[in-house]
Design an enzyme around this catalytic site. Structure first.
Site, PDB file in Angstrom:
ATOM      1  CB  ALA A 169      -1.364  -0.102   1.165  1.00 34.32           C
ATOM      2  CG  HIS A 170      -0.436   4.022   1.736  1.00 37.92           C
ATOM      3  ND1 HIS A 170      -1.197   5.488   1.401  1.00 37.92           N
ATOM      4  CD2 HIS A 170      -0.720   3.465   2.520  1.00 37.92           C
ATOM      5  CE1 HIS A 170      -2.127   4.772   2.628  1.00 37.92           C
ATOM      6  NE2 HIS A 170      -2.036   3.518   2.978  1.00 37.92           N
ATOM      7  NE  ARG A 171       2.378   5.539  -6.851  1.00 36.34           N
ATOM      8  CZ  ARG A 171       2.098   4.690  -7.677  1.00 36.34           C
ATOM      9  NH1 ARG A 171       2.989   4.029  -8.876  1.00 36.34           N
ATOM     10  NH2 ARG A 171       1.170   5.426  -8.331  1.00 36.34           N
ATOM     11  CG  LEU A 172       5.055   2.584   1.542  1.00 32.73           C
ATOM     12  CD1 LEU A 172       4.136   2.807   3.255  1.00 32.73           C
ATOM     13  CD2 LEU A 172       5.715   3.976   1.733  1.00 32.73           C
ATOM     14  CG  HIS A 173       6.232  -1.019  -4.382  1.00 33.04           C
ATOM     15  ND1 HIS A 173       4.918  -1.269  -4.199  1.00 33.04           N
ATOM     16  CD2 HIS A 173       6.099   0.460  -5.134  1.00 33.04           C
ATOM     17  CE1 HIS A 173       4.474  -0.268  -4.781  1.00 33.04           C
ATOM     18  NE2 HIS A 173       4.810   0.529  -5.287  1.00 33.04           N
TER      19      HIS A 173
END
Length: 193
Positions: A169-173
């Site tokens: 989520a939220h580009r917190l890959h």
């Protein structure tokens, strides 16, 4: 979690085979010519073991020419439904004639005939020309097995680097990497998203 990237790949591929509706073995293959001009296309993974990742092609195709000039490549598996991807980089080498023959024998007869009829990546004046050539190959091999064409074989990418990417989520890959160290052991690390 596995510390062996090949085992982790096998685990992710098994999950993709269970979840992906089409071609979980589809991978983007990036090559470059002798001048460094890149190109990428989708191919199908046709074998994976500790030696590497195998795929097959017409040796006279654009990809075949690029591989001959610059035998380094990158693979990308993207499984959208799982929100995962794997990047693999390494050197390419030809598979053995026995491996190429064995795989070619598993292809459908029409695929085998198509390999004989196609000048892959070359200009084609019209579809009818290809269909006529396909018909001629069908006649040529009527009543017999279709042998592997001499210009058709495969390559194996021997990995030097893996990156396992998981969407968050939220580009917190999460980005987990493995690089081949001296002596053949894998060094593991993480990358910022």
């Amino acid at each position: 979690m596995s510390e062996d990237p090949h085992l982790l790949f096998d685990h992710w591929m098994a999950e993709a085979e269970a979840a992906e509706p089409n071609d979980p073995n589809a991978m983007a293959l990036a090559t470059a010519d002798a001048a460094g001009r890149p190109s990428v296309r989708m191919v199908l993974l046709k074998g994976h073991d500790a030696r590497g990742f195998a795929f097959y092609t017409n040796l006279d195709s654009r990809k075949g020419g690029e591989i001959a000039a610059n035998p380094k490549a990158a693979l990308l598996f993207h499984w959208k439904s799982l929100r995962r991807q794997i990047r693999i980089e390494g050197a390419l080498e030809a598979v053995s004639a026995e491996e190429a023959d064995a795989y070619f024998a598993t292809r459908s007869r029409d695929s085998q005939l198509g390999a004989w009829a196609s000048d892959q990546s070359r200009p084609l004046a019209d579809r009818e020309t290809f269909e006529v050539r396909f018909g001629a190959m069908s006649d040529r091999f009527a009543g017999s097995n279709v042998p592997r064409p001499p210009r058709w074989s495969g390559f194996r990418l021997t990995p030097e680097r893996f990156e396992f990417w998981s969407d968050r989520a939220h580009r917190l890959h999460e980005r987990r990497i493995f690089t081949l160290a001296d002596g053949g052991a894998w060094a593991e690390g993480l990358l910022y998203p």
